[in-house]
Structures are given as structure tokens and as C-alpha cells.
Design a protein around this motif. Sequence first.
Motif, PDB file in Angstrom:
ATOM      1  N   GLN A  37       0.851  -1.186   0.000  1.00  0.00           N
ATOM      2  CA  GLN A  37       0.000   0.000   0.000  1.00  0.00           C
ATOM      3  C   GLN A  37       0.885   1.234   0.000  1.00  0.00           C
ATOM      4  O   GLN A  37       1.570   1.521   0.978  1.00  0.00           O
ATOM      5  N   GLY A  40      -1.829   6.934  -0.006  1.00  0.00           N
ATOM      6  CA  GLY A  40      -3.024   7.361  -0.715  1.00  0.00           C
ATOM      7  C   GLY A  40      -3.525   6.389  -1.766  1.00  0.00           C
ATOM      8  O   GLY A  40      -4.438   6.709  -2.523  1.00  0.00           O
ATOM      9  N   GLN A  41      -2.931   5.213  -1.803  1.00  0.00           N
ATOM     10  CA  GLN A  41      -3.323   4.227  -2.809  1.00  0.00           C
ATOM     11  C   GLN A  41      -4.034   3.045  -2.163  1.00  0.00           C
ATOM     12  O   GLN A  41      -3.942   2.828  -0.962  1.00  0.00           O
ATOM     13  N   GLY A  42      -4.718   2.286  -3.008  1.00  0.00           N
ATOM     14  CA  GLY A  42      -5.314   1.059  -2.530  1.00  0.00           C
ATOM     15  C   GLY A  42      -4.268  -0.013  -2.338  1.00  0.00           C
ATOM     16  O   GLY A  42      -3.082   0.183  -2.590  1.00  0.00           O
ATOM     17  N   LEU A  43      -4.715  -1.146  -1.870  1.00  0.00           N
ATOM     18  CA  LEU A  43      -3.803  -2.263  -1.667  1.00  0.00           C
ATOM     19  C   LEU A  43      -3.498  -2.937  -3.002  1.00  0.00           C
ATOM     20  O   LEU A  43      -4.409  -3.256  -3.764  1.00  0.00           O
TER      21      LEU A  43
ATOM     22  N   LEU B  89     -12.604   0.764   2.450  1.00  0.00           N
ATOM     23  CA  LEU B  89     -12.092   0.170   1.223  1.00  0.00           C
ATOM     24  C   LEU B  89     -13.094  -0.820   0.645  1.00  0.00           C
ATOM     25  O   LEU B  89     -13.645  -1.643   1.369  1.00  0.00           O
ATOM     26  N   PHE B 101      -8.428  -4.280  -4.530  1.00  0.00           N
ATOM     27  CA  PHE B 101      -8.906  -3.234  -3.626  1.00  0.00           C
ATOM     28  C   PHE B 101      -9.004  -1.895  -4.341  1.00  0.00           C
ATOM     29  O   PHE B 101      -8.166  -1.551  -5.177  1.00  0.00           O
ATOM     30  N   GLY B 102     -10.017  -1.122  -3.950  1.00  0.00           N
ATOM     31  CA  GLY B 102     -10.071   0.272  -4.345  1.00  0.00           C
ATOM     32  C   GLY B 102      -9.150   1.083  -3.447  1.00  0.00           C
ATOM     33  O   GLY B 102      -8.616   0.575  -2.455  1.00  0.00           O
ATOM     34  N   ALA B 103      -8.974   2.351  -3.802  1.00  0.00           N
ATOM     35  CA  ALA B 103      -8.075   3.217  -3.039  1.00  0.00           C
ATOM     36  C   ALA B 103      -8.695   3.691  -1.735  1.00  0.00           C
ATOM     37  O   ALA B 103      -7.994   4.207  -0.865  1.00  0.00           O
ATOM     38  N   GLY B 104     -10.024   3.527  -1.609  1.00  0.00           N
ATOM     39  CA  GLY B 104     -10.675   3.884  -0.350  1.00  0.00           C
ATOM     40  C   GLY B 104     -11.240   5.289  -0.356  1.00  0.00           C
ATOM     41  O   GLY B 104     -10.807   6.159  -1.120  1.00  0.00           O
TER      42      GLY B 104
END
Lengths: 114, 111
Positions: A37, A40-43, B89, B101-104
Motif C-alpha cells: 500500500q 493514498g493508494q489502494g492495496l 475500502l 482493492f479500491g483506493a478507499g
Amino acid sequence: GAGVSQSPSNKVTEKGKDVELRCDPISGHTALYWYRQSLGQGLEFLIYFQGNSAPDKSGLPSDRFSAERTGGSVSTLTIQRTQQEDSAVYLCASSLSGDPDTQYFGPGTRLTVL
Amino acid sequence: SQKIEQNSEALNIQEGKTATLTCNYTNYSPAYLQWYRQDPGRGPVFLLLIRENEKEKRKERLKVTFDTTLKQSLFHITASQPADSATYLCALVDGGFKTIFGAGTRLFVKA
């Protein structure tokens, strides 16, 4: 332990050095995942282990990244010749079965490459 | 290309109101979709899973909907509390085991 643990919690290294990150999954969980991660990014999926099956390494970003899981339990993610772009939080998760129904995450290892 | 999108802007709401977060995806056919909560410096915590043949799922103050035609999931928190402030998320499983996964979306609930 009761949950997934990871060590170290923080790692600062110099560019070009190798690092090893460790994950202890929940006892009895057969599936183990590594994610990355960035701020500011997703997993970002890296690798998946399920029982004694060959791991799915399709998410590893380069051949500098490798992972192993010994005895179906502890896993180590190794990054060779680290680069600044490798700086991120590396998260490990485990789940009871091969279905990714509920993944239990560790607290992560924050890697900083100077 | 395959994408999973969540509102990148933070959502600010007043305590007691309902928070609604959106997750849209393209070029996936997920078997199911999950929502996780992540607090700063912590790993994500699983909240809810909804399968492709389910329209709605509830758990206490949480409700998730899943529209495979619109390729969208909505996540609702009713009677929101400041303790609900976190990043949420969305994640989908596109066959097999791989979770995307999205970035949230960051949620702030003001007292």
C-alpha cells in the motif's frame, strides 16, 4: 497469537540493500496474502499462498521481489536491491480457507528506502 | 482496462446522519464484493461481504448493496458516530482468490 503479526513494524534502509519482512498468520489459516500500500493508494496484490500449492506470484512487481512460506505458516517477503519506489507499507493477511472470504490483516511493515 | 473506483474526496457528515460510500468497477465480473475499514497506521478490518446473487446485506448499522448491472456497490452507515471516521475500502474477488482493492474513501463524522 490472536491475530496476524508482522515484523519489523518499521524498516528504513538504503537504496540497493536487501530487506526481509516477516508475517506470522493466524494459527490454522491455510491462505496467506501479501499486499503493498503506497501513500493514498489502494492495496496492491503481490502474492498468495494456499496450503501446499504453488504460490501465485503474478502480482510481484519485479524479480527483485520474492516470498516464501515455510511449513505452511510463517512467510517472508524479500526485496533485493531496494529502490526508492519500493517505499510503502507492506501488509500481510491470512484467511481460514482458500476462499478470500474474510482476510485478517496484520498491522503492516512500513518500509522506507533512502 | 479493469478498474475499481471509489470517491477520492473525503466525505464529511454530521453525527447521526447516514453516510453513503460508492464503489464502481469496470471490466470485472466479481463473484463477491467486500468492504473493509482502515484506520491510520493499521491494517484493514473486514466488515461485510456480499455475493453476486445478493442485492443487500446488513450488519448492525451497516448496509451494503450490490448491483451487478450497474457494476456498483453502495455502503451505508446509519446513525453515524465520530468513531466511524476512517477510510473504507471496497474490494472485489474476480474469480479464484485474487482480491482487488479500491483506493478507499475517507469518512469524517463530526460531533
